[in-house]
Write a protein that holds these residues in place. Structure first.
Motif, mmCIF file in Angstrom:
data_model
loop_
_atom_site.group_PDB
_atom_site.id
_atom_site.type_symbol
_atom_site.label_atom_id
_atom_site.label_comp_id
_atom_site.label_asym_id
_atom_site.label_seq_id
_atom_site.Cartn_x
_atom_site.Cartn_y
_atom_site.Cartn_z
ATOM 1 N N ARG A 180 15.970 -9.990 -55.299
ATOM 2 C CA ARG A 180 16.597 -8.682 -55.106
ATOM 3 C C ARG A 180 15.678 -7.776 -54.300
ATOM 4 O O ARG A 180 14.469 -7.764 -54.502
ATOM 5 C CB ARG A 180 16.867 -8.030 -56.465
ATOM 6 N N ASP A 182 13.928 -4.342 -52.981
ATOM 7 C CA ASP A 182 13.453 -3.129 -53.636
ATOM 8 C C ASP A 182 14.377 -1.964 -53.315
ATOM 9 O O ASP A 182 15.062 -1.953 -52.287
ATOM 10 C CB ASP A 182 12.032 -2.799 -53.157
ATOM 11 N N ARG A 183 14.396 -0.991 -54.195
ATOM 12 C CA ARG A 183 15.199 0.213 -53.971
ATOM 13 C C ARG A 183 14.808 0.870 -52.661
ATOM 14 O O ARG A 183 13.638 0.934 -52.308
ATOM 15 C CB ARG A 183 15.002 1.215 -55.116
ATOM 16 N N GLY A 184 15.810 1.368 -51.951
ATOM 17 C CA GLY A 184 15.547 2.050 -50.697
ATOM 18 C C GLY A 184 15.658 1.157 -49.474
ATOM 19 O O GLY A 184 15.730 1.662 -48.354
ATOM 20 N N LYS A 185 15.682 -0.169 -49.673
ATOM 21 C CA LYS A 185 15.829 -1.079 -48.534
ATOM 22 C C LYS A 185 17.312 -1.297 -48.238
ATOM 23 O O LYS A 185 18.168 -1.135 -49.100
ATOM 24 C CB LYS A 185 15.146 -2.417 -48.824
#
Length: 279
Positions: A180, A182-185
């Motif tokens: 998964r 990372d947040r923001g990608k």
């Protein structure tokens, strides 16, 4: 008569008090029931909101994202000197006993979708627990690729049966381990083949590597490259991955402008002849 009246009055007062007491009890009971239901509903909602995604949920999401018809039209329009407008078509073909999904995949030039030059089986399943990844995507050759041409475009009664599909899974070619993002990608999942890639002898290569990103709206980025014994890249794009996006059926008639067609057609012929294929 006065005694009887007094008695009747006392009886009425007692009944009214009892009624009042009963009404209050019922109101309290209803309040308790309402609070209980509210607590239960809140608990269920919280459980649903905080429910963790299972390993198989990840595998199913990747399978759905890979499936369908996708084109590299936008990228080929931006940079026709380095990228072709390829058509990818992938669809479910079978399911293994352990729940792994088997997808059929083919790649062709957009103008000749009936002539795929690359055909594969994908097997999608959760990563082994000992590995730090979420989804394992393995690629296999097809025992009789000719029999599977345009598999996804056929009606289901004209396709090989799932048990036949499983029997036609040939040698293992590559495996990509996806995690998964990372947040923001932009991506949802991304991964690559292990260090050192996998053996590959096409066009002077000794090994090949693959990188894959799964983005929103079922967009897929794929970067396949081949290297010789000295680590020199001998095939595959050098500037970045191919970017494949789903396209409405109505847009396929205008998938590419005539720009550079004579040059591209000659290159297409060479690729079509060379890719039939051991990668």
């Amino acid at each position: 008569m006065g005694i009887e009246a007094a008695s009747n009055s006392e009886t009425a007062s007692s009944s009214a008090a009892a009624a009042a007491g009963g009404g209050g009890g019922w109101s309290r009971a209803r309040g308790v029931v309402a609070k209980t239901l509210l607590l239960i509903g809140g608990a269920l909602l919280l459980k649903r909101l905080t429910k963790s995604t299972t390993r198989w949920d990840h595998a199913r999401l990747v399978s759905r994202s890979l499936s369908g018809e996708k084109f590299s039209k936008d990228q080929a329009s931006r940079d026709p000197d380095h990228y072709f407008n390829f058509r990818l078509l992938t669809c479910p073909a079978a399911e293994m006993v352990d729940g792994s999904k088997v997808l059929y995949f083919e790649q062709a030039f957009w103008r000749t979708p009936q002539k795929p030059f690359r055909q594969r089986f994908y097997m999608v399943k959760p990563c082994p627990k000992e590995l730090k990844c979420d989804v394992e995507l393995s690629t296999y050759a097809i025992r009789d690729a000719e029999e599977y041409k345009n598999f996804c475009d056929r009606s289901k009664d004209q396709r090989p049966l799932p048990e036949e599909v499983i029997g036609d899974i040939a040698e293992h070619l590559t495996t990509i381990h996806l995690k998964r993002c990372d947040r923001g990608k932009r991506c949802l999942y991304e991964g690559s083949t292990p260090t050192g890639g996998f053996p590959n002898s096409w066009n002077g290569a000794s090994y090949s590597t693959s990188e894959l990103s799964v983005l929103r709206n079922n967009e897929i980025h794929v970067w396949d490259r081949g290297y010789d014994d000295d680590g020199n890249q001998v095939w595959g794009p050098k500037d970045g991955p191919y970017e494949f996006k789903s396209a409405p059926a109505s847009s396929t008639n205008d998938m590419f402008t005539p720009l550079s067609f004579p040059i591209q057609q000659s290159v297409e012929k060479r690729i079509e002849g060379s890719f039939v294929l051991r990668e």
